[in-house]
Design an enzyme around this catalytic site. Structure first.
Site, mmCIF file in Angstrom:
data_model
loop_
_atom_site.group_PDB
_atom_site.id
_atom_site.type_symbol
_atom_site.label_atom_id
_atom_site.label_comp_id
_atom_site.label_asym_id
_atom_site.label_seq_id
_atom_site.Cartn_x
_atom_site.Cartn_y
_atom_site.Cartn_z
ATOM 1 N N ASN A 287 0.815 -1.215 0.000
ATOM 2 C CA ASN A 287 0.000 0.000 0.000
ATOM 3 C C ASN A 287 0.852 1.272 0.000
ATOM 4 O O ASN A 287 0.406 2.316 -0.444
ATOM 5 C CB ASN A 287 -0.975 -0.004 1.181
ATOM 6 C CG ASN A 287 -2.072 -1.061 0.998
ATOM 7 O OD1 ASN A 287 -2.240 -1.607 -0.096
ATOM 8 N ND2 ASN A 287 -2.802 -1.362 2.048
ATOM 9 N N ASP B 282 -9.991 -4.537 -5.834
ATOM 10 C CA ASP B 282 -10.602 -5.577 -5.011
ATOM 11 C C ASP B 282 -12.114 -5.488 -4.936
ATOM 12 O O ASP B 282 -12.667 -4.399 -4.916
ATOM 13 C CB ASP B 282 -10.082 -5.419 -3.576
ATOM 14 C CG ASP B 282 -9.159 -6.542 -3.205
ATOM 15 O OD1 ASP B 282 -9.103 -7.506 -3.980
ATOM 16 O OD2 ASP B 282 -8.525 -6.458 -2.163
#
Length: 437
Positions: free
Chosen positions: A24, A122
């Site tokens: 991330n 996602d």
């Protein structure tokens, strides 16, 4: 045909494992190379699908990319090709990858224009872009949705963007990162309140400060940015991935293994070690390594008044939602009960049916809450065939499979590869019986 993992579980593992660079953090840091025409060197890059696609996309739009090794890359964004951003190839490629939305802030700051495809990524519930867009608008950018082409166009006003005060409606990590990148070259002072303050965002801010940006309040939820005219090159090293570290702690406990997690960046892990300790998992901090001894059984703590423990996610410095799936799996073999409350995404818990099929005792109360009754290893989980719905659930199911009796097959592991580098090889090095089909 997507590949699958075949896992024969029930073996205890042992050895050392090194966490990869933080996924991330990588998506933000790699986008920030667009802020300067000078060379930027980035170290400890995770070699995973999402990050490699983002680097490839930078190359497509004209950034000079020199991959010195899988973990080190040099970037120079001195000739950006805006025409390419109008092509169907760019829209298709960038639409597949959620991280490409992070190009908008730096492009807007440096060139006064940017294009954002409608994002992919996602399937964990709605992830709005409103925070990003509203932040850009407050800095003065105009926002147009091109319905025919299915993308968003952003343009700075004629005199460039102007600093302002803004209160974000949610402390979105990518939203804060995008707005900070847009604001570093805006004229005057920008104040962002309710800003995200995750370590990854702190890393991005520190990197931009080394590039010449003026940012105060790093690590807090109130950022003050003085606009500068231009930014220069720098070198940056990414933190170890805290989600991997949490996953490995959980894995050690579930498989009764003695594992050392090397170079874990312990000072950046926040509350993560403590949450696993609340599940009864023992660990020792040795320098910057986390040593987890083999444990026959681990008991979930209760609250001080004896009531059942609740573990819920919260923006940093609270517990990251990315690790709730892992905590849930680990709790299935603990002694005691726990309520897992997933506040931030509404479909992150939709993999528990597979754990129930394996023999776990879980009550899914609603899309956000699951009560887990630990089996204390009285009944081992049984291997089954299953499919991974998203990155974090995928690794949770993998951990369950490694601790289960018999053979498990996990399909759709591209989802796992998006977030974890060479996970099968690294687990095999600890003694896991895992094959890629």
């Amino acid at each position: 045909m997507s590949s699958a993992f075949e896992v024969r579980g029930g073996k205890s593992l042992s050895g050392e494992i090194i966490p990869q660079g933080a996924k991330n953090e990588a998506l933000q840091i790699i986008s920030a190379v667009l802020l300067t025409p000078e060379k930027v060197t980035i170290n400890n890059i995770p070699d995973i699908l999402d990050v490699n696609l983002l680097i490839e996309l930078l190359g497509d739009i004209g950034v000079k990319v020199n991959r010195v090794s899988r973990a080190v890359c040099e970037f120079q964004a001195d000739a950006i090709d805006f025409d390419y951003m109008h092509t169907p190839e760019f829209k298709k490629k960038s639409g597949r990858l959620r991280g490409s939305v992070m190009f908008a802030g730096p492009l807007l700051a440096r060139f006064g224009k940017a294009y954002i495809p409608k994002p992919g990524g996602d399937k964990i519930g709605r992830r709005r872009l409103d925070t990003h867009i509203i932040g850009f608008q407050k800095l003065g950018a105009e926002f147009v949705y091109e319905a025919d082409d299915n993308y968003f166009r952003l343009e700075a006003p004629a005199g460039g963007m102007k600093g302002t005060y803004m209160l974000l409606d949610e402390p979105s990590v990518t939203g804060t990162a995008n707005i900070v990148m847009a604001a570093v070259m805006a004229e005057g002072t920008t104040t962002i309140y309710n800003a995200a303050c995750e370590p990854y965002l702190q890393q991005l801010c520190k990197m931009m400060v080394r590039m010449g940006a003026k940012i105060e309040g790093i690590g807090s939820n109130l950022l003050t940015i003085q606009g500068v005219e231009k930014l220069g090159g720098c070198e940056h090293t990414m933190l170890p991935d805290m989600i991997e570290i949490g996953s490995f702690i959980g894995l050690a406990a579930m498989t009764q293994s003695e594992i050392t997690i090397k170079n874990a960046g312990i000072q950046h892990l926040g509350i993560i070690p403590e949450k696993f300790q609340q599940l009864g998992i023992k660990m020792e901090f040795r320098g910057d390594d986390i040593y987890i001894p083999a444990q026959d059984s681990y008991e979930i703590q209760t609250f001080i008044d004896g009531s059942i423990l609740t573990i819920s996610d919260h923006p940093w410095p609270g517990f990251t939602p990315d690790l709730l799936s892992i905590v849930l799996v680990v709790a299935t073999q603990a002694k005691g009960s726990v309520l897992i409350h997933q506040k931030m995404f509404e479909s992150r818990l939709f993999f528990v049916d597979k754990l129930i099929d394996m023999g776990a005792q879980i009550i899914l109360c609603d899309p956000h809450r699951a009560a887990v009754i630990g089996l204390n290893r009285q009944h081992k989980l049984k291997g089954i065939t299953m499919t991974s719905p998203d990155i974090r659930a995928g690794v949770s199911l993998l951990i369950a499979a490694l601790s289960a009796e018999g053979k498990s097959t996990i399909h759709n592991i591209d989802q796992i590869d998006r977030g974890y580098q060479y996970i099968d090889e690294r687990l095999r090095a600890l003694g896991a019986d895992i094959k890629r089909l």
